[in-house]
Enzyme design. Structure first.
Site, mmCIF file in Angstrom:
data_model
loop_
_atom_site.group_PDB
_atom_site.id
_atom_site.type_symbol
_atom_site.label_atom_id
_atom_site.label_comp_id
_atom_site.label_asym_id
_atom_site.label_seq_id
_atom_site.Cartn_x
_atom_site.Cartn_y
_atom_site.Cartn_z
ATOM 1 N N SER A 13 0.873 -1.026 0.010
ATOM 2 C CA SER A 13 -0.030 0.178 -0.067
ATOM 3 C C SER A 13 0.707 1.288 -0.023
ATOM 4 O O SER A 13 0.370 2.454 -0.224
ATOM 5 C CB SER A 13 -1.018 -0.035 1.223
ATOM 6 O OG SER A 13 -0.045 0.200 2.469
ATOM 7 N N THR A 35 12.198 -5.240 12.345
ATOM 8 C CA THR A 35 11.973 -6.337 12.816
ATOM 9 C C THR A 35 12.167 -7.653 12.106
ATOM 10 O O THR A 35 11.866 -8.773 12.427
ATOM 11 C CB THR A 35 10.659 -6.238 13.416
ATOM 12 O OG1 THR A 35 9.868 -5.886 12.325
ATOM 13 C CG2 THR A 35 10.584 -4.902 14.538
ATOM 14 N N HIS A 50 14.585 -2.741 0.763
ATOM 15 C CA HIS A 50 14.050 -1.458 1.722
ATOM 16 C C HIS A 50 15.426 -0.824 2.087
ATOM 17 O O HIS A 50 15.425 0.553 2.110
ATOM 18 C CB HIS A 50 13.638 -2.175 2.711
ATOM 19 C CG HIS A 50 12.057 -2.309 2.867
ATOM 20 N ND1 HIS A 50 11.355 -1.438 3.703
ATOM 21 C CD2 HIS A 50 11.273 -2.723 1.894
ATOM 22 C CE1 HIS A 50 10.253 -1.915 3.550
ATOM 23 N NE2 HIS A 50 9.981 -2.636 2.466
ATOM 24 N N ARG A 53 16.607 1.698 -0.730
ATOM 25 C CA ARG A 53 15.858 2.690 -0.759
ATOM 26 C C ARG A 53 16.054 3.705 0.337
ATOM 27 O O ARG A 53 15.985 5.053 -0.185
ATOM 28 C CB ARG A 53 14.204 2.319 -0.783
ATOM 29 C CG ARG A 53 13.276 3.400 -0.996
ATOM 30 C CD ARG A 53 12.001 3.068 -0.908
ATOM 31 N NE ARG A 53 11.704 2.617 0.553
ATOM 32 C CZ ARG A 53 10.716 1.564 0.895
ATOM 33 N NH1 ARG A 53 10.321 0.851 0.039
ATOM 34 N NH2 ARG A 53 10.584 1.274 2.087
ATOM 35 N N ARG A 54 16.459 3.358 1.265
ATOM 36 C CA ARG A 54 16.432 4.431 2.615
ATOM 37 C C ARG A 54 18.045 5.362 2.318
ATOM 38 O O ARG A 54 17.693 6.519 2.563
ATOM 39 C CB ARG A 54 16.609 3.780 3.853
ATOM 40 C CG ARG A 54 15.253 3.300 4.279
ATOM 41 C CD ARG A 54 15.338 2.850 5.678
ATOM 42 N NE ARG A 54 16.354 1.625 5.995
ATOM 43 C CZ ARG A 54 16.035 0.487 6.033
ATOM 44 N NH1 ARG A 54 15.013 -0.112 5.560
ATOM 45 N NH2 ARG A 54 17.122 -0.336 6.293
#
Length: 168
Positions: A13, A35, A50, A53-54
């Protein structure tokens, strides 16, 4: 004064991206409390995407279980993003830990933080009723935990098709 923001939504989403943006708006550099655990190659690839991307504005701390202690240890060091509450719940349930007590401890800890905390969680109650007992227990537990954290959060956002909708 601290601020707690909960970002929820369904799978894919856009909730993590929304939460990352909100965290960086609260200050830089930021701390990412992850986590997720890479139990297989596909999950390892998701984690790597992830992280890529950060970028450099983030320090990542991998913590699948002891997030209350991690929040205490990192308080005062800038905004933190906890991604994600439902993976944490899975980790607790699979380790046969008392998730209700852990959720209560998290709710208390959030109220005591000096630095902001943004939390990602999955909305799992909008789909069909799962056919097996473990999946139903997880869905029920996730709903209870999400409600508990939403109650103490200053803001709650729902991610829909990559767009944030303010709920609280």
């Amino acid at each position: 004064m601290s601020k707690t923001i909960l970002v929820t939504g369904g799978a894919r989403s856009g909730k993590s991206g929304i939460a990352e943006t909100k965290t960086l708006q609260l200050g830089r550099p930021a701390i990412y409390v992850a986590t997720a655990q890479a139990h297989d190659a596909e999950m390892a690839q998701r984690i790597a995407r992830h992280q890529a991307r950060r970028g450099d504005d983030w320090t990542t701390i991998a913590e699948p279980i002891n997030i209350v202690q991690t929040l205490a240890r990192t308080d005062g060091r800038g905004p933190r993003l906890l991604d994600c509450l439902t993976l944490w719940l899975s980790n607790l349930m699979l380790a046969d830990r008392d998730w209700q007590s852990a959720g209560d401890a998290l709710a208390r800890a959030l109220s005591a933080q000096r630095s902001p905390v943004v939390i990602v969680t999955n909305e799992v109650g909008s789909g069909i009723v799962p056919e097996n007992a473990l999946a139903r227990a997880f869905r029920d537990a996730a709903g209870e935990l999400n409600q508990k954290i939403a109650k103490v959060a200053d803001e709650v956002w729902l991610a829909v098709a990559g767009l944030p909708l303010k709920v609280k």
